[in-house]
Motif scaffolding. Sequence first.
Motif, PDB file in Angstrom:
ATOM      1  N   ASP A   1      76.349  24.655  25.272  1.00  0.00           N
ATOM      2  CA  ASP A   1      77.710  24.416  24.772  1.00  0.00           C
ATOM      3  C   ASP A   1      78.300  23.119  25.335  1.00  0.00           C
ATOM      4  OD1 ASP A   1      77.512  26.765  23.346  1.00  0.00           O
ATOM      5  OD2 ASP A   1      78.679  27.951  24.795  1.00  0.00           O
ATOM      6  N   ILE A   2      77.950  22.798  26.576  1.00  0.00           N
ATOM      7  CA  ILE A   2      78.451  21.565  27.193  1.00  0.00           C
ATOM      8  C   ILE A   2      77.789  20.356  26.537  1.00  0.00           C
ATOM      9  CG2 ILE A   2      78.475  20.194  29.326  1.00  0.00           C
ATOM     10  CD1 ILE A   2      78.708  22.885  30.852  1.00  0.00           C
ATOM     11  N   ASN A   3      76.455  20.397  26.456  1.00  0.00           N
ATOM     12  CA  ASN A   3      75.708  19.289  25.857  1.00  0.00           C
ATOM     13  C   ASN A   3      74.271  19.754  25.601  1.00  0.00           C
ATOM     14  OD1 ASN A   3      74.280  16.955  25.223  1.00  0.00           O
ATOM     15  ND2 ASN A   3      75.356  15.694  26.724  1.00  0.00           N
ATOM     16  N   PRO A   4      73.859  19.866  24.347  1.00  0.00           N
ATOM     17  CA  PRO A   4      72.505  20.351  24.050  1.00  0.00           C
ATOM     18  C   PRO A   4      71.400  19.404  24.511  1.00  0.00           C
ATOM     19  CG  PRO A   4      73.664  19.717  22.026  1.00  0.00           C
ATOM     20  CD  PRO A   4      74.651  19.640  23.140  1.00  0.00           C
ATOM     21  N   ASN A   5      71.747  18.184  24.929  1.00  0.00           N
ATOM     22  CA  ASN A   5      70.733  17.245  25.429  1.00  0.00           C
ATOM     23  C   ASN A   5      70.452  17.406  26.917  1.00  0.00           C
ATOM     24  OD1 ASN A   5      70.198  15.900  23.001  1.00  0.00           O
ATOM     25  ND2 ASN A   5      71.974  14.562  23.264  1.00  0.00           N
ATOM     26  N   LEU A   6      71.131  18.349  27.571  1.00  0.00           N
ATOM     27  CA  LEU A   6      70.934  18.548  29.006  1.00  0.00           C
ATOM     28  C   LEU A   6      69.833  19.564  29.257  1.00  0.00           C
ATOM     29  CD1 LEU A   6      74.660  18.668  30.186  1.00  0.00           C
ATOM     30  CD2 LEU A   6      73.027  16.790  30.491  1.00  0.00           C
ATOM     31  N   ALA A   7      69.038  19.289  30.289  1.00  0.00           N
ATOM     32  CA  ALA A   7      67.959  20.204  30.683  1.00  0.00           C
ATOM     33  C   ALA A   7      68.024  20.432  32.186  1.00  0.00           C
ATOM     34  CB  ALA A   7      66.602  19.619  30.293  1.00  0.00           C
ATOM     35  N   LEU A   8      67.780  21.660  32.590  1.00  0.00           N
ATOM     36  CA  LEU A   8      67.806  22.017  34.000  1.00  0.00           C
ATOM     37  C   LEU A   8      66.553  21.503  34.703  1.00  0.00           C
ATOM     38  CD1 LEU A   8      68.976  23.626  36.430  1.00  0.00           C
ATOM     39  CD2 LEU A   8      67.771  25.635  35.518  1.00  0.00           C
ATOM     40  N   LEU A   9      66.756  20.737  35.781  1.00  0.00           N
ATOM     41  CA  LEU A   9      65.644  20.349  36.645  1.00  0.00           C
ATOM     42  C   LEU A   9      65.473  21.347  37.777  1.00  0.00           C
ATOM     43  CD1 LEU A   9      66.118  16.466  36.900  1.00  0.00           C
ATOM     44  CD2 LEU A   9      64.501  17.749  35.488  1.00  0.00           C
ATOM     45  N   GLY A  10      66.559  22.029  38.151  1.00  0.00           N
ATOM     46  CA  GLY A  10      66.492  23.073  39.173  1.00  0.00           C
ATOM     47  C   GLY A  10      67.090  22.651  40.494  1.00  0.00           C
ATOM     48  N   ALA A  11      66.838  23.492  41.514  1.00  0.00           N
ATOM     49  CA  ALA A  11      67.323  23.207  42.861  1.00  0.00           C
ATOM     50  C   ALA A  11      66.565  21.994  43.393  1.00  0.00           C
ATOM     51  CB  ALA A  11      67.123  24.411  43.761  1.00  0.00           C
TER      52      ALA A  11
END
Length: 197
Positions: free
Chosen positions: A78-88
């Motif tokens: 919802d914030i930005n579909p181009n964002l991906a989690l890299l993690g801790a």
Amino acid sequence: MRLSRHSVLLPVTALAAAVLLAACVPSDEATPTSAPTPSQSTTPTPTGSATPAPQPTAEIIPFSAACDQLVSPQALYDINPNLALLGAFDPDAGTPAADVVAAGGTACRWVNSTSGSTIDVAVAELPAEVSTALKNSLVGDSNSVPTYGVEGYFSVVGGVGEADAFPDPYWVSVVSSDFVEPGDAGPFAITVIDALG
């Protein structure tokens, strides 16, 4: 001069170390100044402890949460579909995320798959006195932001936007070079605040 988050948190650790070292060093009060004369009593009289009583210090409160609990996949989309989690991740020294981790918290990173820029979100649970000191430093060094729903601040330092929010007892730090105004960091800050409930 800008008081960094690190300079607020470091004295707590230094104070704790000083208290521990003080317990190892004999006090000057324990050294007699003169030998007793025959008219003086040689029976020792009770005195205060030679070691000063330790003063209360702030303790680190461990905080751990999965990155996708702080910002769910749906919230991220919802914030930005181009964002991906890299993690801790292990943040670089001197960064807000490093200060949060030093305070016992968790740091997470997302990447914009289009631009390659990153967004760091870090959360710690702070003792009240540390939280108050940090807020007080931000009053003078940052800009107040009422739209985060809690006590919040935003500033741009070296081309990087830094948002700080305090849904007590937590400290939420959101940092990215993509943030140029408080509203840019708002969706992340508010999502994390809501997740902390």
